[in-house]
Design a protein around this motif. Structure first.
Motif, mmCIF file in Angstrom:
data_model
loop_
_atom_site.group_PDB
_atom_site.id
_atom_site.type_symbol
_atom_site.label_atom_id
_atom_site.label_comp_id
_atom_site.label_asym_id
_atom_site.label_seq_id
_atom_site.Cartn_x
_atom_site.Cartn_y
_atom_site.Cartn_z
ATOM 1 N N VAL A 80 0.847 -1.342 0.094
ATOM 2 C CA VAL A 80 0.113 -0.171 0.131
ATOM 3 C C VAL A 80 0.864 1.242 -0.078
ATOM 4 O O VAL A 80 0.637 2.255 -0.721
ATOM 5 C CB VAL A 80 -0.878 0.048 1.288
ATOM 6 C CG1 VAL A 80 -1.408 1.488 1.423
ATOM 7 C CG2 VAL A 80 -1.988 -1.074 1.139
ATOM 8 N N CYS A 81 1.922 1.339 1.008
ATOM 9 C CA CYS A 81 2.737 2.475 0.886
ATOM 10 C C CYS A 81 3.507 2.711 -0.635
ATOM 11 O O CYS A 81 3.561 3.776 -0.823
ATOM 12 C CB CYS A 81 3.659 2.209 2.301
ATOM 13 S SG CYS A 81 3.076 2.394 3.459
ATOM 14 N N VAL A 82 4.013 1.957 -1.021
ATOM 15 C CA VAL A 82 4.757 1.943 -2.524
ATOM 16 C C VAL A 82 3.773 2.362 -3.467
ATOM 17 O O VAL A 82 4.128 2.970 -4.269
ATOM 18 C CB VAL A 82 5.616 0.597 -2.744
ATOM 19 C CG1 VAL A 82 4.738 -0.613 -3.383
ATOM 20 C CG2 VAL A 82 6.641 1.038 -3.809
ATOM 21 N N PHE A 83 2.529 1.781 -3.280
ATOM 22 C CA PHE A 83 1.637 2.127 -4.323
ATOM 23 C C PHE A 83 1.186 3.694 -4.107
ATOM 24 O O PHE A 83 0.943 4.440 -5.092
ATOM 25 C CB PHE A 83 0.454 1.179 -4.069
ATOM 26 C CG PHE A 83 -0.795 1.483 -4.944
ATOM 27 C CD1 PHE A 83 -0.906 0.786 -6.322
ATOM 28 C CD2 PHE A 83 -1.835 2.289 -4.753
ATOM 29 C CE1 PHE A 83 -2.081 1.303 -7.022
ATOM 30 C CE2 PHE A 83 -2.826 2.701 -5.410
ATOM 31 C CZ PHE A 83 -3.144 2.051 -6.916
ATOM 32 N N VAL A 136 9.952 2.780 9.949
ATOM 33 C CA VAL A 136 11.003 2.485 8.824
ATOM 34 C C VAL A 136 10.365 1.882 7.586
ATOM 35 O O VAL A 136 10.466 1.993 6.420
ATOM 36 C CB VAL A 136 12.150 1.373 9.234
ATOM 37 C CG1 VAL A 136 13.231 1.158 8.140
ATOM 38 C CG2 VAL A 136 13.097 2.385 10.504
ATOM 39 N N LEU A 137 9.668 0.627 7.895
ATOM 40 C CA LEU A 137 8.997 -0.116 6.658
ATOM 41 C C LEU A 137 8.102 0.693 5.975
ATOM 42 O O LEU A 137 7.976 0.795 4.916
ATOM 43 C CB LEU A 137 8.208 -1.292 7.460
ATOM 44 C CG LEU A 137 7.371 -2.181 6.167
ATOM 45 C CD1 LEU A 137 8.312 -2.533 5.389
ATOM 46 C CD2 LEU A 137 6.533 -3.047 6.936
ATOM 47 N N ALA A 138 7.118 1.697 6.583
ATOM 48 C CA ALA A 138 6.245 2.295 5.842
ATOM 49 C C ALA A 138 6.683 3.692 4.954
ATOM 50 O O ALA A 138 6.296 3.870 3.812
ATOM 51 C CB ALA A 138 5.094 2.801 6.885
ATOM 52 N N SER A 139 7.578 4.274 5.853
ATOM 53 C CA SER A 139 8.295 5.329 5.117
ATOM 54 C C SER A 139 9.403 5.046 3.905
ATOM 55 O O SER A 139 9.231 5.456 2.694
ATOM 56 C CB SER A 139 9.168 6.359 6.057
ATOM 57 O OG SER A 139 10.051 5.471 6.659
ATOM 58 N N ALA A 140 10.018 3.867 4.126
ATOM 59 C CA ALA A 140 10.935 3.226 3.182
ATOM 60 C C ALA A 140 10.065 3.003 1.902
ATOM 61 O O ALA A 140 10.378 3.174 0.767
ATOM 62 C CB ALA A 140 11.562 2.208 3.668
ATOM 63 N N ALA A 141 8.889 2.226 2.253
ATOM 64 C CA ALA A 141 8.116 1.687 1.062
ATOM 65 C C ALA A 141 7.658 2.850 0.339
ATOM 66 O O ALA A 141 7.507 2.965 -0.982
ATOM 67 C CB ALA A 141 7.204 0.635 1.331
#
Length: 282
Positions: A20-23, A113-118
């Motif tokens: 979802v975050c990268v999208f 980290v996961l959400a911001s990086a994606a």
């Protein structure tokens, strides 16, 4: 840690968050005219392979090395989409490699980290310098994920901390909906924002009534599973009235989370029967 139902659920939700975050990051920087299906597919596949591969690589199984192969393929996919995205992918890898912990503070950082990086992996694939509202959106989603993830350590948290997390998330959603009323796409912002708010309040109240580990984890699971609803509202926020074609991206994000939330009770029942298995490498 052993491969249990909890490990499987955490991996599934982590993958959902990353996708979802990268999208969201991608369509903050792209529209119908500038989007590239190949690049989007590489970004989505890349973060999926990196995160899931890193999680799997820590498992003590003879074929766990396949996880590292998946990580390499994922990083290559991100690099092919945009070299800067591959840099963000390294942080996705770090989030996937992070060991199990019960500390709310450490879990908060892992989620951030996961959400911001994606999100940045998608945002950096754009041809222009990220705008202020795009950066704010990525970090707003990361903050939401971090707060929800901090409750998933498998240990009881204080009622005060749980209350603070619920209040902060709910207040942020209310503010988004209130300001969204002033936007051209107020209906889209409102429907997805309120939908997520109902889940947060409903499961948050249940968790506060009985702040046991299972109740708190269920609240956190539904908060993370609903990440697409938040992304949908935020993607619709900057749209003009003439940009009706761009509503496809918020709707896709929202529908994705609706499916995850509908399927989650079945996932929980399925994973509840998964026993202890091979242990994770320390």
């Amino acid at each position: 840690m052993p491969i249990t139902g909890r490990w499987i659920r955490e991996t599934i939700l982590g993958v959902c968050v990353a996708l979802v975050c990268v999208f969201t990051g991608y369509f903050l920087a792209h529209n119908w005219q500038t989007s590239d299906e190949l690049a989007l597919g590489l970004l989505l596949g890349g973060v999926l392979f990196i995160y899931a591969g890193a999680r799997f690589a820590r498992v003590e199984l003879p074929w766990a090395r396949l996880g590292w192969i998946a990580v390499v393929l994922g990083l290559a996919a991100l690099f092919f989409a945009d070299p800067r995205s591959a840099g963000a992918g390294i942080l996705v890898l770090a989030a996937g490699l992070a060991g199990p912990t019960v500390s709310p503070g450490v879990r908060l950082v892992q989620g951030l980290v996961l959400a911001s990086a994606a999100g940045w992996a998608g945002l950096l694939a754009g041809e222009t310098v990220p705008l202020t509202h795009e950066i704010i959106t990525v970090f707003a989603i990361a903050g939401y994920v971090g707060l929800a993830n901090s409750l998933r350590g498998g240990r009881s948290v204080g009622r005060g901390y749980l209350t603070a997390v619920i209040v902060v998330i709910a207040a942020g959603l209310v503010a988004m909906v209130v300001f969204g009323v002033l936007r051209p796409m107020a209906f889209i912002v409102g429907i997805f924002g309120v939908w997520l708010l109902v889940y947060i309040v409903l499961f948050g109240v249940k968790a506060l009534q009985q702040p046991k580990v299972v109740r708190v984890a269920l609240f956190a699971d539904h908060a993370l599973g609903g990440i697409g609803l938040l992304a949908a509202a935020l993607l619709a926020f900057p749209l003009w009235r003439e940009q009706t074609a761009e509503l496809a991206w918020p709707v896709i994000a929202g529908l994705f989370s609706m499916l995850v939330l509908r399927a989650w009770p079945y996932v929980c029942r399925w994973t509840a029967s998964v026993g202890h298995g091979p242990t994770e490498k320390e």
